[in-house]
Design a protein around this motif. Structure first.
Motif, PDB file in Angstrom:
ATOM      1  N   LEU A   1       0.833  -1.209   0.000  1.00 23.44           N
ATOM      2  CA  LEU A   1       0.000   0.000   0.000  1.00 23.44           C
ATOM      3  C   LEU A   1       0.865   1.255   0.000  1.00 23.44           C
ATOM      4  CD1 LEU A   1      -2.922   0.966   0.079  1.00 23.44           C
ATOM      5  CD2 LEU A   1      -2.781   0.938   2.562  1.00 23.44           C
ATOM      6  N   CYS A   2       1.943   1.243   0.748  1.00 21.48           N
ATOM      7  CA  CYS A   2       2.882   2.361   0.766  1.00 21.48           C
ATOM      8  C   CYS A   2       3.442   2.597  -0.626  1.00 21.48           C
ATOM      9  CB  CYS A   2       4.001   2.077   1.762  1.00 21.48           C
ATOM     10  SG  CYS A   2       5.391   3.213   1.659  1.00 21.48           S
ATOM     11  N   PHE A   3       3.885   1.534  -1.274  1.00 17.08           N
ATOM     12  CA  PHE A   3       4.456   1.649  -2.618  1.00 17.08           C
ATOM     13  C   PHE A   3       3.437   2.221  -3.601  1.00 17.08           C
ATOM     14  CE2 PHE A   3       5.141  -0.157  -6.839  1.00 17.08           C
ATOM     15  CZ  PHE A   3       6.400   0.352  -7.111  1.00 17.08           C
ATOM     16  N   VAL A   4       2.220   1.704  -3.587  1.00 18.57           N
ATOM     17  CA  VAL A   4       1.195   2.157  -4.530  1.00 18.57           C
ATOM     18  C   VAL A   4       0.852   3.626  -4.299  1.00 18.57           C
ATOM     19  CG1 VAL A   4      -1.229   1.866  -5.178  1.00 18.57           C
ATOM     20  CG2 VAL A   4       0.239  -0.125  -4.953  1.00 18.57           C
ATOM     21  N   LEU A   5       0.713   4.035  -3.045  1.00 17.38           N
ATOM     22  CA  LEU A   5       0.360   5.424  -2.763  1.00 17.38           C
ATOM     23  C   LEU A   5       1.478   6.391  -3.123  1.00 17.38           C
ATOM     24  CD1 LEU A   5      -1.559   5.086   0.614  1.00 17.38           C
ATOM     25  CD2 LEU A   5      -2.493   5.838  -1.570  1.00 17.38           C
ATOM     26  N   VAL A   6       2.704   6.059  -2.785  1.00 19.79           N
ATOM     27  CA  VAL A   6       3.827   6.966  -3.073  1.00 19.79           C
ATOM     28  C   VAL A   6       4.078   7.052  -4.572  1.00 19.79           C
ATOM     29  CG1 VAL A   6       6.302   7.303  -2.788  1.00 19.79           C
ATOM     30  CG2 VAL A   6       4.902   6.739  -0.814  1.00 19.79           C
ATOM     31  N   VAL A   7       4.133   5.920  -5.247  1.00 21.14           N
ATOM     32  CA  VAL A   7       4.385   5.939  -6.691  1.00 21.14           C
ATOM     33  C   VAL A   7       3.200   6.546  -7.440  1.00 21.14           C
ATOM     34  CG1 VAL A   7       4.747   4.458  -8.706  1.00 21.14           C
ATOM     35  CG2 VAL A   7       6.033   4.061  -6.626  1.00 21.14           C
ATOM     36  N   GLY A   8       1.988   6.226  -7.019  1.00 17.68           N
ATOM     37  CA  GLY A   8       0.805   6.801  -7.655  1.00 17.68           C
ATOM     38  C   GLY A   8       0.717   8.306  -7.462  1.00 17.68           C
ATOM     39  N   GLY A   9       1.012   8.778  -6.267  1.00 16.65           N
ATOM     40  CA  GLY A   9       0.996  10.219  -6.013  1.00 16.65           C
ATOM     41  C   GLY A   9       2.069  10.949  -6.796  1.00 16.65           C
ATOM     42  N   ALA A  10       3.271  10.381  -6.829  1.00 22.18           N
ATOM     43  CA  ALA A  10       4.351  11.003  -7.598  1.00 22.18           C
ATOM     44  C   ALA A  10       4.039  10.993  -9.088  1.00 22.18           C
ATOM     45  CB  ALA A  10       5.666  10.278  -7.323  1.00 22.18           C
ATOM     46  N   SER A  11       3.464   9.900  -9.569  1.00 22.27           N
ATOM     47  CA  SER A  11       3.089   9.814 -10.979  1.00 22.27           C
ATOM     48  C   SER A  11       2.005  10.839 -11.317  1.00 22.27           C
ATOM     49  CB  SER A  11       2.593   8.407 -11.288  1.00 22.27           C
ATOM     50  OG  SER A  11       2.004   8.350 -12.554  1.00 22.27           O
ATOM     51  N   GLY A  12       1.055  10.995 -10.413  1.00 20.10           N
ATOM     52  CA  GLY A  12      -0.004  11.985 -10.632  1.00 20.10           C
ATOM     53  C   GLY A  12       0.542  13.405 -10.660  1.00 20.10           C
ATOM     54  N   LEU A  13       1.474  13.701  -9.757  1.00 20.14           N
ATOM     55  CA  LEU A  13       2.095  15.029  -9.763  1.00 20.14           C
ATOM     56  C   LEU A  13       2.861  15.273 -11.056  1.00 20.14           C
ATOM     57  CD1 LEU A  13       3.433  15.527  -6.138  1.00 20.14           C
ATOM     58  CD2 LEU A  13       1.591  16.767  -7.265  1.00 20.14           C
ATOM     59  N   LEU A  14       3.614  14.272 -11.502  1.00 22.42           N
ATOM     60  CA  LEU A  14       4.345  14.425 -12.759  1.00 22.42           C
ATOM     61  C   LEU A  14       3.389  14.609 -13.935  1.00 22.42           C
ATOM     62  CD1 LEU A  14       7.226  11.844 -12.335  1.00 22.42           C
ATOM     63  CD2 LEU A  14       7.402  14.337 -12.360  1.00 22.42           C
ATOM     64  N   HIS A  15       2.261  13.901 -13.896  1.00 24.48           N
ATOM     65  CA  HIS A  15       1.283  14.062 -14.972  1.00 24.48           C
ATOM     66  C   HIS A  15       0.668  15.464 -14.949  1.00 24.48           C
ATOM     67  CE1 HIS A  15      -1.672  13.023 -17.951  1.00 24.48           C
ATOM     68  NE2 HIS A  15      -2.616  13.505 -17.145  1.00 24.48           N
ATOM     69  N   GLU A  16       0.377  15.973 -13.772  1.00 26.36           N
ATOM     70  CA  GLU A  16      -0.200  17.314 -13.667  1.00 26.36           C
ATOM     71  C   GLU A  16       0.787  18.385 -14.116  1.00 26.36           C
ATOM     72  OE1 GLU A  16      -3.304  18.419 -12.900  1.00 26.36           O
ATOM     73  OE2 GLU A  16      -3.860  16.303 -12.944  1.00 26.36           O
ATOM     74  N   TRP A  17       2.052  18.221 -13.761  1.00 27.70           N
ATOM     75  CA  TRP A  17       3.045  19.240 -14.080  1.00 27.70           C
ATOM     76  C   TRP A  17       3.587  19.120 -15.493  1.00 27.70           C
ATOM     77  CZ3 TRP A  17       5.783  18.289  -8.826  1.00 27.70           C
ATOM     78  CH2 TRP A  17       5.078  18.954  -7.810  1.00 27.70           C
ATOM     79  N   LEU A  18       3.824  17.885 -15.956  1.00 26.77           N
ATOM     80  CA  LEU A  18       4.444  17.691 -17.263  1.00 26.77           C
ATOM     81  C   LEU A  18       3.449  17.247 -18.332  1.00 26.77           C
ATOM     82  CD1 LEU A  18       7.697  15.877 -16.115  1.00 26.77           C
ATOM     83  CD2 LEU A  18       7.361  18.321 -16.538  1.00 26.77           C
TER      84      LEU A  18
ATOM     85  N   ALA B   1      -8.390  11.304  -6.979  1.00 31.60           N
ATOM     86  CA  ALA B   1      -8.143  12.741  -6.835  1.00 31.60           C
ATOM     87  C   ALA B   1      -9.435  13.519  -7.089  1.00 31.60           C
ATOM     88  CB  ALA B   1      -7.062  13.184  -7.817  1.00 31.60           C
ATOM     89  N   LEU B   2      -9.673  14.517  -6.264  1.00 31.37           N
ATOM     90  CA  LEU B   2     -10.855  15.358  -6.415  1.00 31.37           C
ATOM     91  C   LEU B   2     -10.672  16.328  -7.577  1.00 31.37           C
ATOM     92  CD1 LEU B   2     -11.373  16.211  -2.657  1.00 31.37           C
ATOM     93  CD2 LEU B   2     -12.617  14.521  -3.989  1.00 31.37           C
TER      94      LEU B   2
ATOM     95  N   ILE C   1      -0.405  15.070  -3.347  1.00 33.14           N
ATOM     96  CA  ILE C   1       0.506  15.334  -2.226  1.00 33.14           C
ATOM     97  C   ILE C   1       0.032  14.580  -0.976  1.00 33.14           C
ATOM     98  CG2 ILE C   1       1.330  17.112  -0.639  1.00 33.14           C
ATOM     99  CD1 ILE C   1       1.391  19.013  -3.083  1.00 33.14           C
ATOM    100  N   VAL C   2      -1.270  14.574  -0.750  1.00 28.21           N
ATOM    101  CA  VAL C   2      -1.822  13.835   0.389  1.00 28.21           C
ATOM    102  C   VAL C   2      -1.578  12.339   0.215  1.00 28.21           C
ATOM    103  CG1 VAL C   2      -3.991  13.180   1.522  1.00 28.21           C
ATOM    104  CG2 VAL C   2      -3.505  15.571   1.041  1.00 28.21           C
TER     105      VAL C   2
ATOM    106  N   GLY D   1       1.038   7.593   2.036  1.00 30.84           N
ATOM    107  CA  GLY D   1       1.860   6.426   1.726  1.00 30.84           C
ATOM    108  C   GLY D   1       3.077   6.339   2.631  1.00 30.84           C
ATOM    109  N   LEU D   2       3.721   7.475   2.885  1.00 30.57           N
ATOM    110  CA  LEU D   2       4.874   7.482   3.787  1.00 30.57           C
ATOM    111  C   LEU D   2       4.459   7.131   5.213  1.00 30.57           C
ATOM    112  CD1 LEU D   2       6.779  10.606   2.450  1.00 30.57           C
ATOM    113  CD2 LEU D   2       7.345   8.198   2.089  1.00 30.57           C
ATOM    114  N   ALA D   3       3.294   7.612   5.634  1.00 32.55           N
ATOM    115  CA  ALA D   3       2.811   7.289   6.981  1.00 32.55           C
ATOM    116  C   ALA D   3       2.478   5.803   7.098  1.00 32.55           C
ATOM    117  CB  ALA D   3       1.578   8.133   7.308  1.00 32.55           C
ATOM    118  N   VAL D   4       1.858   5.234   6.071  1.00 30.47           N
ATOM    119  CA  VAL D   4       1.542   3.805   6.083  1.00 30.47           C
ATOM    120  C   VAL D   4       2.830   2.985   6.091  1.00 30.47           C
ATOM    121  CG1 VAL D   4       0.544   1.938   4.697  1.00 30.47           C
ATOM    122  CG2 VAL D   4      -0.745   4.025   5.068  1.00 30.47           C
TER     123      VAL D   4
END
Length: 79
Positions: free
Chosen positions: A17-34, A47-48, A57-58, A63-66
């Motif tokens: 779950l940690c891996f999926v949340l961290v990689v998914g969040g980072a991938s989403g940020l990269l998609h939003e920015w790039l 995502a809302l 970011i959340v 993911g880091l907390a989990v």
């Protein structure tokens, strides 16, 4: 050769779950920015609308907390 104390199933689930949340969040940020990378595509449904960057970011923070909670479970099982 086997390890002296196998990982508990809950610690393994928190690791995944940690891996999926961290990689998914980072991938989403990269998609939003790039706009060109979409590694874990299903997280866009979490995502809302209008708050995608904050949601990703959340996801990373959660993911880091989990992951930290899973690590503490692993350390407690070894003791």
């Amino acid at each position: 050769m086997t390890s002296p104390s196998p990982k508990s199933p809950l610690a393994a689930v928190t690791g995944v779950l940690c891996f999926v949340l961290v990689v998914g969040g980072a991938s989403g940020l990269l998609h939003e920015w790039l706009g060109w990378i979409r590694f874990v595509g299903f997280v866009r449904f979490l995502a809302l609308d209008g708050y995608e960057v904050y949601s990703y970011i959340v996801m990373i923070a959660l993911g880091l907390a989990v992951g930290a909670a899973g690590e503490s479970l692993t350390r407690r099982d070894r003791a």
